[in-house]
Design a protein around this motif. Structure first.
Motif, short mmCIF file in Angstrom:
data_model
loop_
_atom_site.label_atom_id
_atom_site.label_comp_id
_atom_site.label_asym_id
_atom_site.label_seq_id
_atom_site.Cartn_x
_atom_site.Cartn_y
_atom_site.Cartn_z
N ARG A 2 -7.03 7.50 41.50
CA ARG A 2 -7.46 8.66 42.38
C ARG A 2 -8.05 9.20 41.16
N PHE A 3 -9.39 9.31 41.32
CA PHE A 3 -10.29 9.97 40.99
C PHE A 3 -10.78 11.52 41.17
N GLU A 4 -11.06 11.98 41.34
CA GLU A 4 -11.37 13.25 41.59
C GLU A 4 -12.52 14.18 41.63
N ALA A 5 -14.19 14.11 41.69
CA ALA A 5 -14.74 14.95 41.16
C ALA A 5 -15.98 15.76 42.39
N THR A 6 -15.72 17.13 41.48
CA THR A 6 -16.35 18.49 42.30
C THR A 6 -17.65 18.97 41.90
N SER A 7 -18.55 19.61 42.41
CA SER A 7 -19.71 19.94 42.31
C SER A 7 -19.53 21.29 41.46
N SER A 8 -20.58 21.53 40.27
CA SER A 8 -19.82 22.90 39.12
C SER A 8 -21.07 23.74 39.76
#
Length: 113
Positions: A2-8
């Motif tokens: 599982r890989f998660e990314a969030t707006s910076s």
């Protein structure tokens, strides 16, 4: 995996989307479930919008790089999901994960068109 990314916050500010700093985009790639999920809290802070795509419906992955950050657009049968102002490295990692996963499924029906 599982890989998660969030707006910076820096990318949101630099790209004129500062109003979304309190409600950033979240993109989750889950290779075990074979899904991509894009979540974003509504500006009213009451609910959450969520789009889920199955890997087998993906047709195109597009990364639009900016001076700071990048947007990723994933086109699937019947629609498109976009997550804005993620880090460039996160967008590249998402693309890499999807392409590597796709390479393991050749001949098994899950091949991006």
């Amino acid at each position: 995996m599982r890989f998660e990314a969030t707006s910076s916050e820096a990318a949101l500010a630099a790209n004129g989307k500062i109003i979304n700093a309190a409600t950033p985009w979240h993109l989750i790639v889950d290779t075990d479930e074979e899904t991509i999920t894009v979540r974003k809290r509504n500006l009213t802070m009451i609910g959450v919008d969520e789009d889920v795509l199955a890997f087998r419906f993906i047709r195109r992955i597009r990364i639009d790089q900016h001076l700071i950050g990048a947007d990723i657009e994933i086109k699937a049968v019947g629609g498109t999901v976009t997550a804005y102002c993620l880090s460039k490295s996160d967008c590249k990692k998402i693309k890499q994960i999807l392409m590597e996963y796709n390479a393991t499924k050749r001949g098994k029906g899950i091949i991006f068109s």
